[in-house]
Design a protein around this motif. Structure first.
Motif, PDB file in Angstrom:
ATOM      1  N   GLU A 284       0.823  -1.211   0.000  1.00 42.64           N
ATOM      2  CA  GLU A 284       0.000   0.000   0.000  1.00 42.64           C
ATOM      3  C   GLU A 284       0.855   1.259   0.000  1.00 42.64           C
ATOM      4  N   ALA A 285       2.035   1.195   0.599  1.00 45.72           N
ATOM      5  CA  ALA A 285       2.928   2.362   0.648  1.00 45.72           C
ATOM      6  C   ALA A 285       3.554   2.670  -0.706  1.00 45.72           C
ATOM      7  N   GLY A 286       3.415   1.768  -1.658  1.00 47.23           N
ATOM      8  CA  GLY A 286       3.906   2.022  -3.007  1.00 47.23           C
ATOM      9  C   GLY A 286       5.285   1.478  -3.327  1.00 47.23           C
ATOM     10  N   PHE A 287       5.844   0.661  -2.434  1.00 46.27           N
ATOM     11  CA  PHE A 287       7.131   0.048  -2.736  1.00 46.27           C
ATOM     12  C   PHE A 287       6.973  -0.976  -3.865  1.00 46.27           C
ATOM     13  N   VAL A 288       7.964  -1.044  -4.712  1.00 42.88           N
ATOM     14  CA  VAL A 288       7.948  -2.020  -5.808  1.00 42.88           C
ATOM     15  C   VAL A 288       8.238  -3.416  -5.277  1.00 42.88           C
ATOM     16  N   THR A 289       9.214  -3.516  -4.355  1.00 42.15           N
ATOM     17  CA  THR A 289       9.517  -4.785  -3.697  1.00 42.15           C
ATOM     18  C   THR A 289       9.731  -4.526  -2.216  1.00 42.15           C
ATOM     19  N   ALA A 290       9.589  -5.597  -1.441  1.00 41.84           N
ATOM     20  CA  ALA A 290       9.958  -5.572  -0.024  1.00 41.84           C
ATOM     21  C   ALA A 290      10.538  -6.935   0.309  1.00 41.84           C
ATOM     22  N   VAL A 291      11.648  -6.938   1.044  1.00 43.64           N
ATOM     23  CA  VAL A 291      12.385  -8.178   1.267  1.00 43.64           C
ATOM     24  C   VAL A 291      12.368  -8.565   2.741  1.00 43.64           C
ATOM     25  N   THR A 292      12.280  -9.870   2.975  1.00 43.22           N
ATOM     26  CA  THR A 292      12.307 -10.449   4.308  1.00 43.22           C
ATOM     27  C   THR A 292      13.696 -11.033   4.555  1.00 43.22           C
ATOM     28  N   THR A 293      13.816 -11.787   5.649  1.00 42.09           N
ATOM     29  CA  THR A 293      14.986 -12.648   5.827  1.00 42.09           C
ATOM     30  C   THR A 293      14.558 -14.115   5.856  1.00 42.09           C
ATOM     31  N   ARG A 294      13.327 -14.393   5.452  1.00 45.74           N
ATOM     32  CA  ARG A 294      12.917 -15.781   5.310  1.00 45.74           C
ATOM     33  C   ARG A 294      13.804 -16.417   4.253  1.00 45.74           C
ATOM     34  N   PRO A 295      14.394 -17.562   4.539  1.00 45.09           N
ATOM     35  CA  PRO A 295      15.403 -18.101   3.633  1.00 45.09           C
ATOM     36  C   PRO A 295      14.809 -18.769   2.404  1.00 45.09           C
ATOM     37  N   GLY A 296      15.400 -18.480   1.257  1.00 47.23           N
ATOM     38  CA  GLY A 296      14.949 -19.134   0.035  1.00 47.23           C
ATOM     39  C   GLY A 296      15.425 -18.422  -1.211  1.00 47.23           C
ATOM     40  N   HIS A 297      15.358 -19.152  -2.323  1.00 54.61           N
ATOM     41  CA  HIS A 297      15.645 -18.587  -3.642  1.00 54.61           C
ATOM     42  C   HIS A 297      14.350 -18.063  -4.253  1.00 54.61           C
TER      43      HIS A 297
END
Length: 345
Positions: A284-297
């Motif tokens: 909703e804030a308009g970010f194109v991507t947001a990243v976690t630290t959940r592990p994975g490819h």
């Protein structure tokens, strides 16, 4: 922690032994986002419980050499949506991300990345850039380092040797992490101040200021992303606070650098720190991507989950080319996620 570390080390060694990077392409996916924190010369041996958050400049060179040897193309974070939505690429991609805005990223990592022409993203926490943030994990480390015993609530733990300090740190860290964030921050502040630690000076000494970030942002290879105002575990707070931390951190960074900010990283980033509510707020804030630290490819299905992207942490406890090859194979994460390419939740 010693047993857990031994198990992880054995698993990575096993993946490398069977050359998973060469044959497990089904696990590798389209690409991977790598997470770094500090890049600086190795600390002295002894008590250093936050060592997992730092790698040496030499190992960053090893990371880049290994990516090249395995055929990965290093791309900016801006390229990820198209890479996921488009046709299957001939080569896997890798994205390099650095959290918190540490000065050593500029001093030690940036020259190495520039020599190789590698784009990278630095996620900035406003309070750290303003020299007034709280590194509670460092506060706890320094408090335990200076104390012969650690007393907290009913705990009374010896801390005379490095091994005793490691045990005391682990006991306190996980106990405090399990509770409310305000209680964690208050406890680490009190422990640190009682031990004579300069709590106020931690961010000032460690992180790039906004003028320094503006200079760095002039480099076309560098993307600056938002990492909240004060680095909280967002899921532990109420929705209004989480929204403010996400939305206002973007506005603050854009005002300082005079350019759009398109990407966001959730502090801590595990399921207890960022979940569906936070993913929706970042979208909703308009970010194109947001990243976690959940592990994975990353797989094609992640094109529909651009605000919950997994990353692979380059852990300072496992600085070897073999461990890195195992991580880049993707196989450990497919096992960890019980065969799911896209984690649920």
């Amino acid at each position: 922690m010693a047993l857990k570390g031994a198990i992880i080390r054995a698993g990575l060694a096993g993946s490398d032994l069977i050359r998973a990077h060469a044959w497990a392409r089904f696990a590798r996916g389209r690409g991977v986002i790598l997470t770094f924190h500090h890049v600086r010369p190795a600390p002295s041996e002894g008590f250093a419980p936050n060592r997992l958050l730092e790698i040496t400049p030499d190992f960053l060179e090893t990371v880049l050499e290994t990516l090249d040897a395995l055929g990965f193309e290093i791309v900016p974070l801006d390229a990820v949506p198209d890479r996921l939505a488009g046709p299957e690429p001939e080569r896997p991609f890798a994205v390099l991300t650095f959290d918190d805005g540490y000065r050593d990223n500029r001093d030690f990592a940036a020259p190495i990345l520039a020599r190789r022409g590698a784009p990278w993203t630095l996620f900035v926490t406003r309070d750290f850039a303003e020299g007034r943030g709280r590194f509670w994990w460092r506060e706890l480390e320094e408090a335990v380092r200076r104390a012969p015993r650690v007393r907290f609530a009913e705990l009374d733990l010896p801390a005379g040797t490095d091994r005793e300090k490691e045990r005391a740190f682990e006991a306190l860290y996980w106990r405090l992490r399990a509770g409310p964030e305000h209680a964690l921050r208050e406890a680490t502040r009190r422990l640190a101040e009682a031990a004579g630690v300069d709590v106020a000076g931690a961010a000032r000494d460690a992180c790039l200021t906004f003028p320094e970030l503006r200079d760095l942002a002039r480099d076309p290879a560098v993307t600056l992303g938002a990492h909240t105002l004060s680095h909280p575990m967002l899921a532990k707070g109420d929705e209004a606070t989480a929204r403010r931390e996400i939305v206002e951190s973007r506005a603050a960074l854009e005002a300082e650098i005079g350019a759009p900010v398109r990407h966001f990283a959730y502090p801590v980033g595990d399921p207890g720190s960022a979940g569906q509510r936070e993913f929706a707020l970042a979208r909703e804030a308009g970010f194109v991507t947001a990243v976690t630290t959940r592990p994975g490819h990353l797989f094609a299905a992640h094109a529909a989950r651009l605000h919950a992207l997994p990353r692979v942490s380059v852990n300072g406890l496992y600085q070897s080319a073999g461990a890195l090859r195992a991580l880049l194979s993707g196989l450990p994460f497919l096992v960890w996620n019980k065969g799911r390419r896209v984690a649920s939740g």
